[in-house]
Design an enzyme around this catalytic site. Sequence first.
Site, PDB file in Angstrom:
ATOM      1  CE  LYS A   1     -40.339 170.046  69.346  1.00  0.00           C
ATOM      2  NZ  LYS A   1     -40.500 170.483  70.711  1.00  0.00           N
TER       3      LYS A   1
ATOM      4  CE  LYS B   1     -29.067 173.446  69.856  1.00  0.00           C
ATOM      5  NZ  LYS B   1     -29.819 174.463  70.335  1.00  0.00           N
TER       6      LYS B   1
ATOM      7  CE  LYS C   1     -29.393 171.500  81.554  1.00  0.00           C
ATOM      8  NZ  LYS C   1     -30.300 172.581  81.952  1.00  0.00           N
TER       9      LYS C   1
END
Length: 328
Positions: A194, A197, A111
């Site tokens: 997979k 989103k 991040k």
Amino acid sequence: METVLSGIRPTGNLHIGNYYGAVTSFVRLQEEYKCFFFIADWHSLTTHPKPEDIRRSTRTILAEYLACGIDPQKSTIYIQSDVKEVLELYLYLNMNAYLGELERVTSFKEKARKQPDNVNAGLLTYPTLMAADILIHRANKVPVGKDQEQNMEMARLYANRFNNKYGKEYFPIPQSFSLVGQGVKIPGLDGSGKMGKSEGNCIYLCEEPSSIRKKVMRAVTDAGPQALNSEKPEVIQNLFTLLSVVSPKETYDYFDEKWNDMTLRYGDLKKQLAEDLINTLAPIRERILDFSSDTERLDRIALEGAEKAHESAAKTIRDVREIIGFRV
Ligand code: TRP
């Protein structure tokens, strides 16, 4: 009875990967465990979302959880920011959380790299807030994916550290509860691994039929079977996996046979898959629309959940204050 706890950040809609991978398992867990399901809206603040987005996405997840069968009578379902005791525990845990170990957390480093202008203290102490979420109800089991394993290790570290510091086995050491084997791993429609989103390869639980048809028809395939009874390449196996989840066995067997004798036309398979997806999701979608249309009811359910969560949290805080040496 053991306690299970799960948190989800309110970032958009649930997709069928979430549903078959986790939420259907949550619905079953409600029968066997004392369950807490909460929406981690404080955690979402690390990226500074707009107030209206917070409100909307929190209600969205709540409506979708309820529509999937998470039952406020059986479980405690609540919004993290409604239960302020979590913050008190967060503070105590932070006093025994060290800069070096927090800086080494992979998701923090990632991040920090992605948002270099917003490396805030909340981002650094994300694992202590998550530990507080878990320990506030003295949860035993936390169903999480691999990506949360390091945060779970931190939660165990902080539980142990607290227990050792005060010489009391107060917090149970929370175990990661793998849903692998219970849930089905739903592949994406783009031939990749997979459904996720961020991958943009999802079918959402609330998705309109026309949009489902479009997405399925666009799913990645290949040139077709090259030999009798051959193994399916990943892109094709993915479509069959979806079929195995939403279609009757006869449908699956029918297309499997066509694959084996090399007469399969992907267009036919996709058409059938789209219709079976639409039919499977129809009742869930209807319930989502129903819950979403009544925000008063949603807010009431959230409030009742918060009261139950508060009761459990307040008890922990009372104990913890006493253990630390504060007035109770
Ligand atoms: N960090 C989790 C995620 O990103 C969400 C979360 C917050 C959580 N607090 C939690 C999950 C407590 C389990 C338990 O998915």
